[in-house]
Design an enzyme around this catalytic site. Sequence first.
Site, PDB file in Angstrom:
ATOM      1  N   ARG A 108       0.829  -1.210   0.000  1.00  0.00           N
ATOM      2  CA  ARG A 108       0.000   0.000   0.000  1.00  0.00           C
ATOM      3  C   ARG A 108       0.871   1.271   0.000  1.00  0.00           C
ATOM      4  NH1 ARG A 108      -5.406   1.406   2.307  1.00  0.00           N
ATOM      5  NH2 ARG A 108      -5.981  -0.748   2.428  1.00  0.00           N
ATOM      6  N   TYR A 217      -0.439 -13.389   0.352  1.00  0.00           N
ATOM      7  CA  TYR A 217       0.136 -13.220  -0.992  1.00  0.00           C
ATOM      8  C   TYR A 217       1.499 -12.546  -0.892  1.00  0.00           C
ATOM      9  CZ  TYR A 217      -2.515  -8.827  -0.247  1.00  0.00           C
ATOM     10  OH  TYR A 217      -3.060  -7.688   0.281  1.00  0.00           O
ATOM     11  N   ASP A 294     -14.468   5.043   1.079  1.00  0.00           N
ATOM     12  CA  ASP A 294     -15.071   4.474   2.292  1.00  0.00           C
ATOM     13  C   ASP A 294     -15.987   5.466   3.004  1.00  0.00           C
ATOM     14  OD1 ASP A 294     -13.810   2.079   1.905  1.00  0.00           O
ATOM     15  OD2 ASP A 294     -12.641   2.129   3.767  1.00  0.00           O
TER      16      ASP A 294
HETATM   17  C1  LIG Z   1      -7.918  -5.820   6.405  1.00  0.00           C
HETATM   18  C2  LIG Z   1      -8.282  -5.006   5.172  1.00  0.00           C
HETATM   19  C3  LIG Z   1      -7.895  -5.459   3.926  1.00  0.00           C
HETATM   20  C4  LIG Z   1      -8.246  -4.743   2.765  1.00  0.00           C
HETATM   21  N1  LIG Z   1      -7.852  -5.223   1.548  1.00  0.00           N
HETATM   22  C5  LIG Z   1      -8.209  -4.556   0.428  1.00  0.00           C
HETATM   23  C6  LIG Z   1      -7.794  -5.044  -0.860  1.00  0.00           C
HETATM   24  O1  LIG Z   1      -7.093  -6.053  -0.960  1.00  0.00           O
HETATM   25  N2  LIG Z   1      -8.196  -4.352  -1.966  1.00  0.00           N
HETATM   26  C7  LIG Z   1      -8.960  -3.213  -1.897  1.00  0.00           C
HETATM   27  O2  LIG Z   1      -9.282  -2.611  -2.953  1.00  0.00           O
HETATM   28  N3  LIG Z   1      -9.360  -2.737  -0.678  1.00  0.00           N
HETATM   29  C8  LIG Z   1      -9.000  -3.367   0.465  1.00  0.00           C
HETATM   30  N4  LIG Z   1      -9.372  -2.888   1.684  1.00  0.00           N
HETATM   31  C9  LIG Z   1     -10.230  -1.695   1.735  1.00  0.00           C
HETATM   32  C10 LIG Z   1      -9.433  -0.426   1.537  1.00  0.00           C
HETATM   33  O3  LIG Z   1      -8.376  -0.366   2.479  1.00  0.00           O
HETATM   34  C11 LIG Z   1     -10.322   0.809   1.719  1.00  0.00           C
HETATM   35  O4  LIG Z   1     -11.555   0.608   1.082  1.00  0.00           O
HETATM   36  C12 LIG Z   1      -9.639   2.015   1.111  1.00  0.00           C
HETATM   37  O5  LIG Z   1      -8.444   2.299   1.803  1.00  0.00           O
HETATM   38  C13 LIG Z   1     -10.564   3.230   1.147  1.00  0.00           C
HETATM   39  O6  LIG Z   1      -9.853   4.353   0.664  1.00  0.00           O
HETATM   40  P1  LIG Z   1     -10.296   5.804   1.105  1.00  0.00           P
HETATM   41  O7  LIG Z   1      -9.328   6.724   0.414  1.00  0.00           O
HETATM   42  O8  LIG Z   1     -11.745   5.991   0.876  1.00  0.00           O
HETATM   43  O9  LIG Z   1     -10.110   5.862   2.690  1.00  0.00           O
HETATM   44  P2  LIG Z   1      -8.816   5.633   3.577  1.00  0.00           P
HETATM   45  O10 LIG Z   1      -7.818   4.794   2.903  1.00  0.00           O
HETATM   46  O11 LIG Z   1      -9.337   5.184   4.902  1.00  0.00           O
HETATM   47  O12 LIG Z   1      -8.199   7.088   3.725  1.00  0.00           O
HETATM   48  C14 LIG Z   1      -8.818   8.081   4.516  1.00  0.00           C
HETATM   49  C15 LIG Z   1      -7.765   9.130   4.869  1.00  0.00           C
HETATM   50  O13 LIG Z   1      -8.413  10.215   5.533  1.00  0.00           O
HETATM   51  C16 LIG Z   1      -7.650  10.610   6.645  1.00  0.00           C
HETATM   52  N5  LIG Z   1      -8.583  11.258   7.583  1.00  0.00           N
HETATM   53  C17 LIG Z   1      -9.528  10.659   8.353  1.00  0.00           C
HETATM   54  N6  LIG Z   1     -10.209  11.593   9.054  1.00  0.00           N
HETATM   55  C18 LIG Z   1      -9.685  12.807   8.720  1.00  0.00           C
HETATM   56  C19 LIG Z   1      -9.976  14.147   9.114  1.00  0.00           C
HETATM   57  N7  LIG Z   1     -10.952  14.434   9.994  1.00  0.00           N
HETATM   58  N8  LIG Z   1      -9.240  15.162   8.589  1.00  0.00           N
HETATM   59  C20 LIG Z   1      -8.250  14.909   7.681  1.00  0.00           C
HETATM   60  N9  LIG Z   1      -7.931  13.636   7.273  1.00  0.00           N
HETATM   61  C21 LIG Z   1      -8.650  12.607   7.778  1.00  0.00           C
HETATM   62  C22 LIG Z   1      -7.039   9.315   7.160  1.00  0.00           C
HETATM   63  O14 LIG Z   1      -5.888   9.560   7.948  1.00  0.00           O
HETATM   64  C23 LIG Z   1      -6.710   8.602   5.846  1.00  0.00           C
HETATM   65  O15 LIG Z   1      -5.434   8.939   5.364  1.00  0.00           O
HETATM   66  C24 LIG Z   1      -9.008  -3.556   2.864  1.00  0.00           C
HETATM   67  C25 LIG Z   1      -9.377  -3.081   4.130  1.00  0.00           C
HETATM   68  C26 LIG Z   1      -9.013  -3.795   5.274  1.00  0.00           C
HETATM   69  C27 LIG Z   1      -9.434  -3.268   6.633  1.00  0.00           C
END
Ligand SMILES: Cc1cc2nc3c(=O)[nH]c(=O)nc-3n(C[C@H](O)[C@H](O)[C@H](O)COP(=O)(O)OP(=O)(O)OC[C@H]3O[C@@H](n4cnc5c(N)ncnc54)[C@H](O)[C@@H]3O)c2cc1C
Length: 402
Positions: A108, A217, A294
């Site tokens: 990641r 993996y 998310d």
């Molecule tokens: C065990 C596990 C395995 C996974 N495996 C996979 C996989 O193999 N393939 C896949 O596609 N997905 C996988 N996922 C899902 C994936 O990790 C998430 O769906 C993805 O990271 C979502 O991206 P995002 O950018 O929406 O949110 P996030 O990656 O959660 O990023 C959110 C960001 O916002 C920041 N933030 C939060 N609150 C605030 C705030 N108030 N102010 C400023 N910044 C803030 C956080 O610090 C973070 O950097 C997995 C998840 C888990 C738990």
Amino acid sequence: MSADNPILIVGGGLGGLAAALALGRSGRRVRVLEEAPQFGAIGYGIQLGPNVFPMFERLGVSAPVLRASDLPPALVMLDALDGEEIARIPTGDSFRHRFKHPYIVIHRIDLHHVLLDACKTLANIELEASVSAVEIEDGGDQVRVRTKDGRSIAGAAVIGADGLGSCVRSMLLNEGPPRLIGYVAHRTIVPMERVPAGVLRDEVVLWGGPGYHIVHYPLRHGSVFNIVAVFRTSTCAEKGDVQGHREELERTYRDAHPAMKALLGLMDLERRWAISDRDPIRHWHKGRTVLLGDAAHPTLQSLAQGACMAIEDGVCLAEQIHAAREDFQAAFRQYESARVVRTARVQLDSRTLWEFYHAAGIARDVRRLTVADWTEEHMFNCLGWLYDGFPMGQTRRSEDSV
Ligand SMILES: Cc1cc2nc3c(=O)[nH]c(=O)nc-3n(C[C@H](O)[C@H](O)[C@H](O)COP(=O)(O)OP(=O)(O)OC[C@H]3O[C@@H](n4cnc5c(N)ncnc54)[C@H](O)[C@@H]3O)c2cc1C
């Protein structure tokens, strides 16, 4: 209001950075506000389906992503009790021929750095760490993000890319926290030399058992091995210690195949993640604020698509914003109509698949019978809706549509 007025992105995860890069490449000014002291700090593996590659191509990052990736030869599901192979989806030539792009696994942090490095080449993208958003104020013709350290940052619009516990979402919707499903995950990366004999090293493997699973993996060109252990526990909402976690694992996996037990012996049990999702919803925007990833549609991990969906969202949203110029309402509506049903299907199908992974008793026998006659063609067809990608939606400029 000009295109100089920045779009504020709360959250510099994979979805937030994909949106920033796509907006930046279209010439838009962007400020990414990330609460962590560093961008991209969480370091475990991630699987990415072929559907994410058209996004990487639009972002101009396919080549560096591929350089940092491993290409597994297959996705394999094993029975956690007897080790028998339940299903195998080949991800070699026939898969690439069918879906036009590869299935990859990548660290990641490496993926984050590809996106970050690309963002850093654009002067119109500002990346600010240690900035925590606490409130959004929509003044009608502009929007302000209030931060934990007392600042007020103005912009043309806000994109809430702040993940599962989204603060931006809590401003838009009157609802409780995400739905805890009673499972937790532990994640570990170990040097490849430590992987026990008899464990498949090149494939993406999922061992499915009654109330638990393990996924593993290779990463970084086979030099390290990523292991994720997931299981049901009544302590999922509690903060435990390593000793307690170890005992819980031993109890939970007591009937598991010996290879799984050997893998559990390698796990770092310091940190655990409580698994949760939410029900799908139809609308992710209000006024000048919109959600992605998310924050909009958190999903269980069964399809390994949460990050893929966040990246698809980021690119799609940026293209709609670009096409609609300053008409954010039109852009957000187009974005939702391109994305809501697809991401809802990921959320709902992931729940179904979660049950399939954890089948116990007679349901386990049914699982075996169900997949017994699955051919490669059948499995590829079942995955077509997901891996074939999605239409970006109409990108008419707003004045064309009046
Ligand atoms: C065990 C596990 C395995 C996974 N495996 C996979 C996989 O193999 N393939 C896949 O596609 N997905 C996988 N996922 C899902 C994936 O990790 C998430 O769906 C993805 O990271 C979502 O991206 P995002 O950018 O929406 O949110 P996030 O990656 O959660 O990023 C959110 C960001 O916002 C920041 N933030 C939060 N609150 C605030 C705030 N108030 N102010 C400023 N910044 C803030 C956080 O610090 C973070 O950097 C997995 C998840 C888990 C738990």
